[in-house]
Design an enzyme around this catalytic site. Structure first.
Site, PDB file in Angstrom:
ATOM      1  N   LYS A 198       9.114  -0.844  14.331  1.00 45.79           N
ATOM      2  CA  LYS A 198       9.717  -0.477  13.037  1.00 45.79           C
ATOM      3  C   LYS A 198      10.785   0.597  13.257  1.00 45.79           C
ATOM      4  O   LYS A 198      11.871   0.539  12.678  1.00 45.79           O
ATOM      5  CB  LYS A 198       8.652   0.101  12.100  1.00 45.79           C
ATOM      6  CG  LYS A 198       7.707  -0.917  11.495  1.00 45.79           C
ATOM      7  CD  LYS A 198       6.810  -0.211  10.478  1.00 45.79           C
ATOM      8  CE  LYS A 198       5.637  -1.078  10.064  1.00 45.79           C
ATOM      9  NZ  LYS A 198       4.699  -0.393   9.179  1.00 45.79           N
ATOM     10  N   GLU A 227      10.500  -4.731   4.502  1.00 43.88           N
ATOM     11  CA  GLU A 227      10.572  -6.149   4.109  1.00 43.88           C
ATOM     12  C   GLU A 227      10.259  -6.297   2.620  1.00 43.88           C
ATOM     13  O   GLU A 227      10.970  -6.978   1.870  1.00 43.88           O
ATOM     14  CB  GLU A 227       9.555  -6.994   4.902  1.00 43.88           C
ATOM     15  CG  GLU A 227       9.842  -7.121   6.384  1.00 43.88           C
ATOM     16  CD  GLU A 227       9.134  -6.057   7.210  1.00 43.88           C
ATOM     17  OE1 GLU A 227       8.918  -4.934   6.697  1.00 43.88           O
ATOM     18  OE2 GLU A 227       8.816  -6.346   8.376  1.00 43.88           O
ATOM     19  N   GLU A 245      -4.851  -6.664  14.737  1.00 42.64           N
ATOM     20  CA  GLU A 245      -4.332  -5.356  14.345  1.00 42.64           C
ATOM     21  C   GLU A 245      -5.449  -4.317  14.429  1.00 42.64           C
ATOM     22  O   GLU A 245      -5.197  -3.133  14.619  1.00 42.64           O
ATOM     23  CB  GLU A 245      -3.740  -5.406  12.922  1.00 42.64           C
ATOM     24  CG  GLU A 245      -2.821  -4.236  12.613  1.00 42.64           C
ATOM     25  CD  GLU A 245      -1.998  -4.426  11.344  1.00 42.64           C
ATOM     26  OE1 GLU A 245      -0.813  -4.812  11.435  1.00 42.64           O
ATOM     27  OE2 GLU A 245      -2.531  -4.199  10.248  1.00 42.64           O
ATOM     28  N   HIS A 298      -5.372 -33.224  17.253  1.00 41.26           N
ATOM     29  CA  HIS A 298      -4.247 -34.069  17.655  1.00 41.26           C
ATOM     30  C   HIS A 298      -3.069 -33.224  18.138  1.00 41.26           C
ATOM     31  O   HIS A 298      -1.943 -33.723  18.230  1.00 41.26           O
ATOM     32  CB  HIS A 298      -3.833 -34.963  16.485  1.00 41.26           C
ATOM     33  CG  HIS A 298      -4.956 -35.852  16.053  1.00 41.26           C
ATOM     34  ND1 HIS A 298      -5.217 -37.066  16.644  1.00 41.26           N
ATOM     35  CD2 HIS A 298      -5.936 -35.655  15.146  1.00 41.26           C
ATOM     36  CE1 HIS A 298      -6.293 -37.605  16.086  1.00 41.26           C
ATOM     37  NE2 HIS A 298      -6.749 -36.761  15.177  1.00 41.26           N
ATOM     38  N   LYS A 357       0.834  -1.198   0.000  1.00 41.48           N
ATOM     39  CA  LYS A 357       0.000   0.000   0.000  1.00 41.48           C
ATOM     40  C   LYS A 357       0.873   1.254   0.000  1.00 41.48           C
ATOM     41  O   LYS A 357       0.671   2.170  -0.771  1.00 41.48           O
ATOM     42  CB  LYS A 357      -0.917  -0.044   1.223  1.00 41.48           C
ATOM     43  CG  LYS A 357      -1.819   1.156   1.344  1.00 41.48           C
ATOM     44  CD  LYS A 357      -2.810   1.005   2.485  1.00 41.48           C
ATOM     45  CE  LYS A 357      -3.554   2.316   2.701  1.00 41.48           C
ATOM     46  NZ  LYS A 357      -4.499   2.266   3.794  1.00 41.48           N
ATOM     47  N   GLY A 359      -4.925  -1.731   5.003  1.00 39.73           N
ATOM     48  CA  GLY A 359      -4.101  -2.856   4.543  1.00 39.73           C
ATOM     49  C   GLY A 359      -4.768  -4.201   4.777  1.00 39.73           C
ATOM     50  O   GLY A 359      -4.807  -5.056   3.893  1.00 39.73           O
ATOM     51  N   ARG A 360      -5.313  -4.401   5.975  1.00 37.47           N
ATOM     52  CA  ARG A 360      -5.903  -5.708   6.305  1.00 37.47           C
ATOM     53  C   ARG A 360      -7.292  -5.895   5.726  1.00 37.47           C
ATOM     54  O   ARG A 360      -7.937  -6.913   5.953  1.00 37.47           O
ATOM     55  CB  ARG A 360      -5.887  -5.926   7.814  1.00 37.47           C
ATOM     56  CG  ARG A 360      -6.548  -4.826   8.621  1.00 37.47           C
ATOM     57  CD  ARG A 360      -6.140  -4.903  10.082  1.00 37.47           C
ATOM     58  NE  ARG A 360      -6.598  -3.772  10.867  1.00 37.47           N
ATOM     59  CZ  ARG A 360      -5.952  -2.606  10.965  1.00 37.47           C
ATOM     60  NH1 ARG A 360      -4.821  -2.419  10.307  1.00 37.47           N
ATOM     61  NH2 ARG A 360      -6.427  -1.645  11.712  1.00 37.47           N
TER      62      ARG A 360
HETATM   63  O1  F6P Z   1       3.075  -3.064   9.742  1.00 37.61           O
HETATM   64  C1  F6P Z   1       1.710  -3.154   9.600  1.00 37.61           C
HETATM   65  C2  F6P Z   1       1.241  -2.841   8.217  1.00 37.61           C
HETATM   66  O2  F6P Z   1       1.186  -1.466   8.034  1.00 37.61           O
HETATM   67  C3  F6P Z   1      -0.088  -3.487   7.934  1.00 37.61           C
HETATM   68  O3  F6P Z   1      -1.162  -2.766   8.408  1.00 37.61           O
HETATM   69  C4  F6P Z   1      -0.035  -3.632   6.467  1.00 37.61           C
HETATM   70  O4  F6P Z   1      -0.976  -4.567   6.025  1.00 37.61           O
HETATM   71  C5  F6P Z   1       1.392  -4.090   6.274  1.00 37.61           C
HETATM   72  O5  F6P Z   1       2.116  -3.368   7.230  1.00 37.61           O
HETATM   73  C6  F6P Z   1       1.949  -3.904   4.903  1.00 37.61           C
HETATM   74  O6  F6P Z   1       1.951  -2.559   4.512  1.00 37.61           O
HETATM   75  P1  F6P Z   1       2.160  -2.142   3.016  1.00 37.61           P
HETATM   76  O7  F6P Z   1       1.063  -2.729   2.199  1.00 37.61           O
HETATM   77  O8  F6P Z   1       2.117  -0.640   3.007  1.00 37.61           O
HETATM   78  O9  F6P Z   1       3.494  -2.661   2.566  1.00 37.61           O
END
Ligand code: F6P
Length: 545
Positions: free
Chosen positions: A510, A210, A350, A381, A204, A264-265
Site C-alpha cells: 500500500k 480502492e 491474512e 474437470h 472499517k 476486517g476478515r
Molecule cells: O488490506 C487489508 C485490509 O486491511 C483487510 O484486512 C481489510 O479487510 C481490508 O483491507 C479492507 O479494509 P477496510 O474495511 O478498512 O476498508
C-alpha cells in the site's frame, strides 16, 4: 522459538509419523471402526477425517500439542475479551457479535452486548424499510438494487454469504464492487438505474483507497443523474470511523457502526453484513448469527476429542507442519459456495501468513498454508488431475450438503454427492500398477500396449482429504460453517504461536502504491527505483501515450 513443551510435542509427532503405516487402504481394512473413531458430529454437521493418514495415537499426540501450546487458554482469553491482538492492542470479539446469550461481554469495563444489539436493531429497521419500499430513492422509486462498495473483509464475506443464501434472497438485487479497476464499477453501474439504487460504502477504516475511489465514482454517478441533493437518499455506510463517514455526506441514520475489536476478515457478522441482511431479511440474518453462536459454544465447551474446530485445526497443523504439505484445497460441492474458497483465503492467509511469533521471534515451523479451491464438480474437470497424479500432496477439504434446495432435481444432488464421495475415495485408494494393467487387459488390449499405458493410469493414492457434511445450506448452517473455519484458523495460529489478528503484511505494498501513484500520473519520475520498476513505468507510459 517454540516453547520447550511445544517443541517436545512436535518431536514426538514427527517420530510418530515415521511409525505410521503409509497405506491407507490397509488402515481401513485393518480397522472396521476407523470411520467411527475418526469422525465427529456437532448437530447435523459431521466432520470425517478418517481419510487422513492419522490414527487415534496421532490424535492423542496432537491433543498433547494443543495442551502444550495452551490452545484452550488462548480460546478462553479470546471469549473473555482479553487483548489477544497484542500488536494492535485490541480484544478479538467477533464472537460477541453473534452472542445471543445474556452473560455480559466486557471490553474496557463496558458490556458490549447492548451496543451490538442496538446496531443490529437499527440495521433491521433500515433493511426492512428498503425491502418493503418505505425507504425509497430521492425520486420516490423503491430500491431495486444495492451496490456494496468495499474490499477484503468488507466485501468477501457479504459476497460469499449472499451467493450462498440465494434461496432466501427475496430483497433487492445485490451487487458488489471491490476492485479499483474502473471496469468493476463501470460494468456494475451501467446496468443500473440510479433512481432505484442504494450504494453501501463498507470500510472499517473508511480510508482504503480502492473503496474511497469507487465510492467517489458512485457519488458522482448518483449526483450526476439525480442532483447533489439526492446523494443522502442513495447512500448508506458501514464503518468504525464515524467522523470520516460524516465528512462523506452520509446522514447519521444511515451509518452503521462497529468496533475496533472486530477484525476486517471477521466482520461479516457486524454491520458489514448489511447487504446480506437487505438481501435475505433480518430474520434470516439472525439465524445466520445463531448458527455461528452455536458453533462458538461448541468450540468453547466441547472436549477436544469431539471439538470440531479443534480437530480441524489439529489436522491442519499435522498436514502443514508434521507432513510439510504447503497447501490445502477447499472444495465445496455446492455451487452456491462458489466464493467460499476466496473468503477462506483471506480468513486463513491474512490471519496465519506470518513469520514471527507473538513475541516477534522468527517461527521455527511452517505457518499457514496456501488455501485455494473451486466448487466441485467443476474442479474435477480442471485441476483435480494434479491432486490425483501430481508430484505434490495437497490435502483436500470437501464440503457437501445432504439435501438441496431443489428437491425436484434429485438426480443432480445424487450425482453431486456421488462425485464428492468418489473423489475422496479415489484420493485415498489410488490405483496400483497391477490394477491399472488388469483393467487395461480386461478391455482386450495387447500386452505391449498395456505395459506402455499402465504407468499413466497409476494413482499413488494415500492422498489425505477430510469431508464436512451438513444437512442443508441454510442461514444457520452457513453461520456454523463459517464459524467452524474461523475457529480452525484460531487453533492453528495458537499452535504456530503467532498472532492471527493483525495483517502488517499488506502495508508495504500500500505504501509503495502511494509513492508510485504520482510516478504513474507523470507528476514525478521513477529515478531511484529499481530498474525493473522504472522499466515497467516507462513501458506502460509509452503504451498509454
Ligand atoms: O488490506 C487489508 C485490509 O486491511 C483487510 O484486512 C481489510 O479487510 C481490508 O483491507 C479492507 O479494509 P477496510 O474495511 O478498512 O476498508
Amino acid at each position: 522459538m517454540s516453547k520447550p513443551h511445544v517443541a517436545e510435542a512436535i518431536t514426538a509427532l514427527r517420530a510418530h509419523r515415521q511409525t505410521l503405516p503409509t497405506d491407507m487402504r490397509a488402515l481401513f481394512a485393518g480397522d472396521a471402526n476407523r470411520f467411527a473413531t475418526l469422525s465427529a458430529c456437532f448437530e447435523d454437521m459431521l466432520l470425517d477425517w478418517s481419510k487422513c493418514a492419522v490414527t487415534i495415537d496421532t490424535m492423542q499426540l496432537l491433543h498433547k500439542l494443543a495442551d502444550a501450546a495452551g490452545v484452550s487458554e488462548r480460546r478462553d482469553a479470546m471469549f473473555a475479551g482479553d487483548v489477544i491482538n497484542t500488536t494492535e492492542n485490541r480484544a478479538v470479539l467477533h464472537t460477541a457479535l453473534r452472542n445471543n446469550g445474556s452473560d455480559p461481554v466486557v471490553v474496557d469495563g463496558k458490556n458490549v452486548l447492548p451496543d451490538i444489539a442496538a446496531v443490529l436493531d437499527a440495521m433491521g429497521t433500515f433493511a426492512d424499510g428498503i425491502r418493503d419500499g418505505s425507504i425509497t430513492g430521492a425520486t420516490g422509486k423503491p430500491i431495486t438494487d444495492i451496490v456494496n462498495i468495499g474490499i477484503g473483509g468488507s466485501d468477501l464475506g457479504p459476497v460469499m454469504a449472499t451467493l450462498a443464501l440465494a434461496p432466501y434472497h427475496d430483497g433487492p438485487r445485490a451487487h458488489f464492487v471491490s476492485n479499483v479497476d474502473g471496469a468493476h464499477i463501470h460494468d456494475t453501474l451501467k446496468a443500473l438505474d440510479p433512481a432505484s439504487t442504494l450504494v453501501i460504502v463498507a470500510s472499517k477504516t473508511f480510508t482504503t483507497i480502492e473503496t474511497m475511489t469507487n465510492a467517489q465514482t458512485a457519488r458522482r454517478w448518483i449526483a450526476g443523474a439525480l442532483g447533489e441533493d439526492a446523494v443522502p437518499h442513495h447512500f448508506a455506510a458501514v464503518s468504525t470511523a464515524l467522523p470520516k463517514v460524516a465528512a462523506f455526506g452520509i446522514p447519521e441514520d444511515r451509518v452503521f457502526g462497529f468496533w475496533d475489536w472486530v477484525g476486517g476478515r471477521y466482520s461479516l457478522w457486524s454491520a458489514i453484513g448489511l447487504p446480506i441482511m437487505i438481501a435475505v431479511g433480518p430474520q434470516n440474518f439472525r439465524r445466520f448469527l445463531d448458527g455461528a453462536h452455536a458453533l462458538d459454544t461448541h468450540f468453547r465447551d466441547a472436549p477436544v476429542e469431539t471439538n470440531l474446530p479443534m480437530i480441524l485445526g489439529l489436522i491442519g497443523y499435522w498436514h502443514r507442519v508434521i507432513c510439510d504439505y504447503p497447501a490445502r484445497a477447499v472444495i465445496p460441492y455446492e455451487q452456491r459456495l462458489l466464493r467460499l474458497p476466496a473468503y477462506l483465503q483471506q480468513l486463513d492467509m491474512e490471519s496465519n501468513g506470518k513469520r514471527v511469533t507473538r513475541d516477534g521471534e522468527p517461527v521455527d515451523t511452517p505457518t499457514g498454508p496456501l488455501v485455494w479451491g473451486e466448487p466441485g464438480t467443476n474442479g474435477q474437470h480442471a485441476f483435480f488431475q494434479l491432486l490425483h497424479q501430481g508430484t505434490d500432496v495437497i490435502p483436500v477439504e470437501f464440503i457437501i450438503a445432504a439435501q438441496s434446495h431443489e428437491p425436484e432435481l434429485k438426480t443432480h444432488q445424487d450425482l453431486l454427492i456421488a462425485n464428492c464421495l468418489a473423489q475422496s475415495e479415489a484420493l485415498m485408494r489410488g490405483r496400483t500398477l497391477e490394477e491399472a494393467k488388469a483393467q487395461l487387459s480386461e478391455k482386450g488390449m495387447a500386452a505391449d500396449e498395456v505395459a506402455r499405458l499402465a504407468p499413466h493410469k497409476v494413482f499413488p493414492g494415500n492422498r489425505p482429504s477430510l469431508t464436512i457434511v451438513h444437512k442443508l445450506l441454510d442461514p444457520y448452517a452457513l453461520g456454523r460453517l463459517i464459524a467452524l473455519y474461523e475457529h480452525r484458523v484460531f487453533v492453528e495460529a495458537a499452535l504456530f504461536g503467532i498472532n492471527a489478528f493483525d495483517q502488517w503484511g499488506v502495508e508495504l505494498g500500500k505504501e509503495l502504491a502511494t509513492e508510485l501513484q504520482p510516478v504513474i500520473e507523470g507528476k514525478a519520475d521513477a529515478q531511484g527505483r529499481d530498474s525493473s520498476t522504472a522499466g515497467l513505468v516507462a513501458a506502460i507510459s509509452s503504451l498509454r501515450s
